[in-house]
Design a protein around this motif. Structure first.
Motif, PDB file in Angstrom:
ATOM      1  N   MET A 190      27.419  32.902   4.358  1.00 14.95           N
ATOM      2  CA  MET A 190      26.404  33.895   4.577  1.00 14.95           C
ATOM      3  C   MET A 190      25.104  32.276   4.668  1.00 14.95           C
ATOM      4  O   MET A 190      25.003  32.204   2.873  1.00 14.95           O
ATOM      5  CB  MET A 190      26.190  34.603   3.988  1.00 14.95           C
ATOM      6  N   GLU A 191      24.873  32.106   5.593  1.00 16.41           N
ATOM      7  CA  GLU A 191      23.171  31.404   5.616  1.00 16.41           C
ATOM      8  C   GLU A 191      21.995  32.416   5.624  1.00 16.41           C
ATOM      9  O   GLU A 191      22.039  33.077   6.515  1.00 16.41           O
ATOM     10  CB  GLU A 191      23.202  30.496   6.878  1.00 16.41           C
ATOM     11  N   PHE A 192      20.724  32.149   4.972  1.00 20.02           N
ATOM     12  CA  PHE A 192      19.434  32.984   5.815  1.00 20.02           C
ATOM     13  C   PHE A 192      19.450  32.144   6.907  1.00 20.02           C
ATOM     14  O   PHE A 192      19.573  31.305   7.508  1.00 20.02           O
ATOM     15  CB  PHE A 192      18.216  32.195   4.296  1.00 20.02           C
ATOM     16  N   THR A 220      20.502  36.149   8.349  1.00 22.92           N
ATOM     17  CA  THR A 220      21.349  36.009   7.756  1.00 22.92           C
ATOM     18  C   THR A 220      22.793  36.077   9.147  1.00 22.92           C
ATOM     19  O   THR A 220      22.646  36.668   9.654  1.00 22.92           O
ATOM     20  CB  THR A 220      22.428  36.874   7.200  1.00 22.92           C
ATOM     21  N   GLN A 221      23.071  34.525   9.186  1.00 27.09           N
ATOM     22  CA  GLN A 221      23.797  34.277  10.018  1.00 27.09           C
ATOM     23  C   GLN A 221      25.459  34.180   9.574  1.00 27.09           C
ATOM     24  O   GLN A 221      25.517  33.684   7.827  1.00 27.09           O
ATOM     25  CB  GLN A 221      23.281  33.029  10.523  1.00 27.09           C
ATOM     26  N   ASN A 222      26.476  34.593   9.355  1.00 26.45           N
ATOM     27  CA  ASN A 222      27.927  35.179   8.806  1.00 26.45           C
ATOM     28  C   ASN A 222      28.662  33.874  10.387  1.00 26.45           C
ATOM     29  O   ASN A 222      29.039  34.095  10.587  1.00 26.45           O
ATOM     30  CB  ASN A 222      28.254  36.385   8.483  1.00 26.45           C
ATOM     31  N   ARG A 223      29.823  34.023   9.232  1.00 25.35           N
ATOM     32  CA  ARG A 223      31.493  33.669   9.978  1.00 25.35           C
ATOM     33  C   ARG A 223      31.869  34.221   9.981  1.00 25.35           C
ATOM     34  O   ARG A 223      32.319  35.137   8.531  1.00 25.35           O
ATOM     35  CB  ARG A 223      31.104  32.208   8.519  1.00 25.35           C
ATOM     36  N   ILE A 259      24.339  32.055  18.374  1.00 28.13           N
ATOM     37  CA  ILE A 259      25.118  31.935  17.235  1.00 28.13           C
ATOM     38  C   ILE A 259      25.983  30.963  17.219  1.00 28.13           C
ATOM     39  O   ILE A 259      26.121  30.961  15.331  1.00 28.13           O
ATOM     40  CB  ILE A 259      25.909  33.216  17.688  1.00 28.13           C
ATOM     41  N   GLY A 260      26.538  30.774  17.672  1.00 28.20           N
ATOM     42  CA  GLY A 260      27.195  29.605  17.072  1.00 28.20           C
ATOM     43  C   GLY A 260      29.418  30.041  17.364  1.00 28.20           C
ATOM     44  O   GLY A 260      28.865  31.644  17.540  1.00 28.20           O
ATOM     45  N   GLU A 261      30.480  28.930  17.503  1.00 25.86           N
ATOM     46  CA  GLU A 261      31.437  29.626  17.322  1.00 25.86           C
ATOM     47  C   GLU A 261      31.714  30.296  16.557  1.00 25.86           C
ATOM     48  O   GLU A 261      31.398  29.465  14.767  1.00 25.86           O
ATOM     49  CB  GLU A 261      31.860  28.321  18.057  1.00 25.86           C
ATOM     50  N   ARG A 262      32.675  31.019  16.042  1.00 24.44           N
ATOM     51  CA  ARG A 262      32.926  32.015  14.940  1.00 24.44           C
ATOM     52  C   ARG A 262      31.702  32.683  14.041  1.00 24.44           C
ATOM     53  O   ARG A 262      32.334  32.361  13.169  1.00 24.44           O
ATOM     54  CB  ARG A 262      33.826  30.960  14.518  1.00 24.44           C
ATOM     55  N   LYS A 263      30.566  32.493  14.505  1.00 19.27           N
ATOM     56  CA  LYS A 263      29.875  33.335  13.548  1.00 19.27           C
ATOM     57  C   LYS A 263      29.176  34.384  14.276  1.00 19.27           C
ATOM     58  O   LYS A 263      29.282  34.798  15.537  1.00 19.27           O
ATOM     59  CB  LYS A 263      28.516  32.256  13.646  1.00 19.27           C
ATOM     60  N   SER A 264      28.938  35.359  13.488  1.00 19.68           N
ATOM     61  CA  SER A 264      27.707  36.693  13.510  1.00 19.68           C
ATOM     62  C   SER A 264      26.089  36.028  13.217  1.00 19.68           C
ATOM     63  O   SER A 264      26.580  35.068  12.078  1.00 19.68           O
ATOM     64  CB  SER A 264      27.989  37.423  13.260  1.00 19.68           C
ATOM     65  N   LEU A 265      25.482  36.890  14.007  1.00 18.23           N
ATOM     66  CA  LEU A 265      24.207  37.020  13.695  1.00 18.23           C
ATOM     67  C   LEU A 265      23.800  38.417  12.952  1.00 18.23           C
ATOM     68  O   LEU A 265      23.352  39.732  13.491  1.00 18.23           O
ATOM     69  CB  LEU A 265      22.771  37.115  14.223  1.00 18.23           C
ATOM     70  N   HIS A 266      23.175  39.011  11.662  1.00 21.62           N
ATOM     71  CA  HIS A 266      22.330  40.136  11.338  1.00 21.62           C
ATOM     72  C   HIS A 266      20.858  39.819  11.447  1.00 21.62           C
ATOM     73  O   HIS A 266      20.767  39.042  10.466  1.00 21.62           O
ATOM     74  CB  HIS A 266      23.074  40.101   9.970  1.00 21.62           C
ATOM     75  N   LEU A 267      20.517  40.512  12.191  1.00 25.25           N
ATOM     76  CA  LEU A 267      19.657  40.796  12.446  1.00 25.25           C
ATOM     77  C   LEU A 267      18.242  42.189  11.393  1.00 25.25           C
ATOM     78  O   LEU A 267      19.511  43.229  10.998  1.00 25.25           O
ATOM     79  CB  LEU A 267      18.565  41.445  13.534  1.00 25.25           C
ATOM     80  N   ALA A 268      18.599  41.261  10.449  1.00 29.03           N
ATOM     81  CA  ALA A 268      18.159  42.305   9.076  1.00 29.03           C
ATOM     82  C   ALA A 268      16.055  42.454   9.723  1.00 29.03           C
ATOM     83  O   ALA A 268      16.012  43.945   9.044  1.00 29.03           O
ATOM     84  CB  ALA A 268      17.570  41.536   7.950  1.00 29.03           C
ATOM     85  N   GLN A 269      15.418  42.214  10.213  1.00 23.47           N
ATOM     86  CA  GLN A 269      13.811  42.494   9.881  1.00 23.47           C
ATOM     87  C   GLN A 269      12.502  41.935  10.785  1.00 23.47           C
ATOM     88  O   GLN A 269      12.795  40.474  10.981  1.00 23.47           O
ATOM     89  CB  GLN A 269      13.272  42.134   8.269  1.00 23.47           C
ATOM     90  N   ALA A 270      12.076  42.068  11.664  1.00 23.45           N
ATOM     91  CA  ALA A 270      11.131  41.784  11.973  1.00 23.45           C
ATOM     92  C   ALA A 270       9.657  41.787  11.231  1.00 23.45           C
ATOM     93  O   ALA A 270       9.662  43.121  11.316  1.00 23.45           O
ATOM     94  CB  ALA A 270      11.354  42.156  14.003  1.00 23.45           C
ATOM     95  N   CYS A 271       8.815  40.822  10.918  1.00 23.72           N
ATOM     96  CA  CYS A 271       7.360  41.364  10.920  1.00 23.72           C
ATOM     97  C   CYS A 271       6.182  40.519  11.327  1.00 23.72           C
ATOM     98  O   CYS A 271       6.712  39.220  11.897  1.00 23.72           O
ATOM     99  CB  CYS A 271       7.271  41.280   9.390  1.00 23.72           C
ATOM    100  N   LEU A 272       4.974  41.445  11.558  1.00 18.70           N
ATOM    101  CA  LEU A 272       3.837  40.374  12.297  1.00 18.70           C
ATOM    102  C   LEU A 272       3.620  39.008  11.676  1.00 18.70           C
ATOM    103  O   LEU A 272       3.974  39.469   9.703  1.00 18.70           O
ATOM    104  CB  LEU A 272       2.619  41.410  12.189  1.00 18.70           C
TER     105      LEU A 272
END
Length: 110
Positions: free
Chosen positions: A1-3, A92-95, A18-31
């Motif tokens: 897992m990468e920030f 986070t970006q996850n494999r 995203i990249g191959e064999r990866k997913s991205l968990h979008l956790a937060q947005a702020c101004l």
């Protein structure tokens, strides 16, 4: 897992790869830094496969941060309608760990 983080500036549409064999968990947005005193709503958007979806609405004084629990497995784009300023997105970006059908069949035969 990468920030993972990205800043989307006013008027920009940011491509997220995203990249191959990866997913991205979008956790937060702020101004980020806001130019001016306005408390106009800021609409966040995500574009997936050419379709635009509303993600959230932020308010500089009362709701400057929004949490998410979204997982993307395909490239997408982020944008917002703030005139002067930026929005920061975090996650986070996850494999992706997936078994192939062949791997499952081999283990059943043993």
């Amino acid at each position: 897992m990468e920030f993972w983080a990205v800043e989307v500036k006013s008027g920009d549409v940011t491509d997220v790869k995203i990249g191959e064999r990866k997913s991205l968990h979008l956790a937060q947005a702020c101004l980020g830094a806001i130019d001016g005193e306005a408390d106009e709503p800021i609409h966040l958007h995500v574009i997936v496969n050419g379709e635009r979806f509303a993600l959230a609405t932020l308010y500089p004084k009362s709701l400057p941060t929004q949490e998410f629990n979204l997982v993307f497995v395909e490239n997408f784009k982020l944008s917002h309608d703030m005139r002067n300023g930026s929005v920061h997105f975090f996650g986070t970006q996850n494999r992706q760990w997936t078994k192939s059908i062949k791997d499952s069949d081999d283990k059943e035969e043993e």
